[in-house]
Design a protein around this motif. Structure first.
Motif, PDB file in Angstrom:
ATOM      1  N   ALA A  20      84.152  -6.090  54.631  1.00 55.70           N
ATOM      2  CA  ALA A  20      82.940  -5.276  54.605  1.00 55.70           C
ATOM      3  C   ALA A  20      82.278  -5.297  53.230  1.00 55.70           C
ATOM      4  N   GLN A  27      77.160  -4.198  59.585  1.00 50.63           N
ATOM      5  CA  GLN A  27      78.469  -4.581  60.090  1.00 50.63           C
ATOM      6  C   GLN A  27      78.998  -5.778  59.305  1.00 50.63           C
ATOM      7  N   GLU A  58      85.386 -10.182  70.978  1.00 50.88           N
ATOM      8  CA  GLU A  58      84.371  -9.167  70.673  1.00 50.88           C
ATOM      9  C   GLU A  58      82.936  -9.661  70.868  1.00 50.88           C
ATOM     10  N   HIS A  61      80.156  -7.223  70.680  1.00 51.68           N
ATOM     11  CA  HIS A  61      79.794  -6.637  69.384  1.00 51.68           C
ATOM     12  C   HIS A  61      78.920  -7.571  68.558  1.00 51.68           C
ATOM     13  N   GLU A 291      91.095  -5.588  58.083  1.00 57.58           N
ATOM     14  CA  GLU A 291      90.071  -4.585  58.381  1.00 57.58           C
ATOM     15  C   GLU A 291      89.769  -4.471  59.864  1.00 57.58           C
ATOM     16  N   ARG A 294      84.858  -5.107  64.514  1.00 56.69           N
ATOM     17  CA  ARG A 294      83.681  -4.267  64.300  1.00 56.69           C
ATOM     18  C   ARG A 294      83.895  -2.935  65.005  1.00 56.69           C
ATOM     19  N   LEU A 295      83.192  -1.918  64.531  1.00 62.03           N
ATOM     20  CA  LEU A 295      83.295  -0.604  65.149  1.00 62.03           C
ATOM     21  C   LEU A 295      83.048  -0.693  66.656  1.00 62.03           C
ATOM     22  N   PRO A 296      83.884  -0.022  67.461  1.00 63.24           N
ATOM     23  CA  PRO A 296      84.887   0.974  67.087  1.00 63.24           C
ATOM     24  C   PRO A 296      86.295   0.404  66.878  1.00 63.24           C
ATOM     25  N   LEU A 297      86.412  -0.887  66.664  1.00 66.32           N
ATOM     26  CA  LEU A 297      87.721  -1.528  66.506  1.00 66.32           C
ATOM     27  C   LEU A 297      88.105  -1.735  65.049  1.00 66.32           C
ATOM     28  N   LYS A 298      87.387  -1.113  64.135  1.00 66.05           N
ATOM     29  CA  LYS A 298      87.695  -1.228  62.725  1.00 66.05           C
ATOM     30  C   LYS A 298      89.056  -0.596  62.426  1.00 66.05           C
ATOM     31  N   GLY A 299      89.790  -1.178  61.468  1.00 64.27           N
ATOM     32  CA  GLY A 299      91.024  -0.551  61.028  1.00 64.27           C
ATOM     33  C   GLY A 299      92.218  -1.467  61.080  1.00 64.27           C
TER      34      GLY A 299
END
Length: 329
Positions: A20, A27, A58, A61, A291, A294-299
């Motif tokens: 990021a 994104q 994804e 996304h 990381e 992309r949201l909502p799969l960030k983390g």
């Protein structure tokens, strides 16, 4: 004659994004260079084809241009690395027939051989089998490339494509297979052994490596498996041994050992999903980031997750990975 995908292990590859901090946008940006590097690694280690932009990839996304740039970039990268015409499917994850055909047109221009078309499930509770068959027929009639039926009830409000529907759609000249991402092994077996289906033309794939040995023994073409994104040699060897005929006792023993290792490690995929696959690729192959998507799969995975049984199952597979050449029988 319409071409069909080869038998074997395909990988539903995750889409790699840049950190990021390196992206000047809302994104993380798509990392085509890492995507190409990972694809070449898979091609070198026994994987017979890729699925780009499927559920793991994804596609939902990403923008139209991002999808095209990723697919065309991977095709060029594989060609430049000495893998011309390497098998690539691309996922189509939307319900509008017109947009499905737009995606398929773009994928053809980008160098894809087959479209993996998700069953229309937004109104899953109202989607009867007759309407599903008509929807796929309209798509297949107008698609510029052959398509496969993609049945993933987990993202389509529990839509299940029945063996009767597969039987009917398999007769269409532009429908060349299916991917079943569910645990109903009976459906895999029924469709794989259906005497009214030309199995040289219509190929049956599972989305679960834990089903590989059993379904291939009963005629399935192979798997489209997330674990193989990080452990390609092991899953490929299990495939190579499982499709061998006749199966001698020593080979059967190795199949059992490999299937146990793969099935145990697949618990990791089932528990952590896309974020787990990405972290696994980073840990095992050193590609990508921690990381997530992309949201909502960030983390990333929670601290201590490597103490779980699924993660240790992956360690078992790594032992197999380092000692098993991809095509040795």
């Amino acid at each position: 004659m319409t071409s069909s995908p080869p038998t074997g292990v395909f990988v539903p590859v995750p889409t790699f994004f840049k950190p990021a901090s390196a992206s000047n946008s809302l994104q993380p940006q798509v990392d085509v260079d890492t995507q190409v590097k990972h694809s070449i690694h898979l091609a070198k280690n026994g994987i017979r084809g890729l699925v780009l932009l499927g559920s793991t990839g994804e596609a939902i996304h990403m923008s139209k241009q991002e999808r095209f740039d990723l697919v065309s970039g991977v095709r060029k990268g594989l060609n430049d690395a000495g893998y011309p015409d390497y098998p690539i499917m691309a996922g189509v994850l939307i319900n509008s027939v017109d947009e499905v055909l737009e995606w398929l047109q773009d994928f053809k221009k980008a160098g894809v051989q087959w479209g993996l078309v998700l069953a229309p499930g937004y109104f899953g509770a109202a989607a009867n089998q007759e309407n599903i068959r008509e929807w796929y027929t309209v798509v297949a009639d107008h698609s510029p490339i052959p398509i496969l039926i993609y049945n993933y009830p987990g993202v389509t409000n529990n839509v299940m494509v029945t063996p009767e529907t597969y039987n009917i759609l398999a007769q269409h000249p532009n429908i060349v297979g299916c991917k079943m991402s569910h645990g109903n092994v009976s459906y895999h077996v029924q469709v794989s052994l259906d005497p009214e289906i030309d199995h040289n033309k219509f190929r049956v794939f599972s989305g679960f490596g834990q089903q590989l040995g059993p379904i291939v023994f009963f005629g399935a073409a192979g798997v489209i498996d997330g674990l193989a994104a990080m452990y390609p040699k092991t899953v490929s060897r299990l495939m190579n041994l499982s499709e061998k005929r006749p199966i001698e006792p020593k080979v059967h023993e190795e199949i059992q050992a490999l299937q146990y290792a793969v099935s145990t490690a697949e618990e990791y995929i089932g528990k952590w999903g896309i974020v787990g696959i990405k972290e696994g690729v980073y840990r095992v192959l050193g590609m990508g980031t921690l990381e997530g998507g992309r949201l909502p799969l960030k983390g990333k995975l929670p601290d201590g997750s490597d103490k779980s049984r699924p993660y240790y199952g992956a360690r078992i597979v790594l032992t197999c990975e380092t000692r098993s050449p991809p095509n040795a029988i």
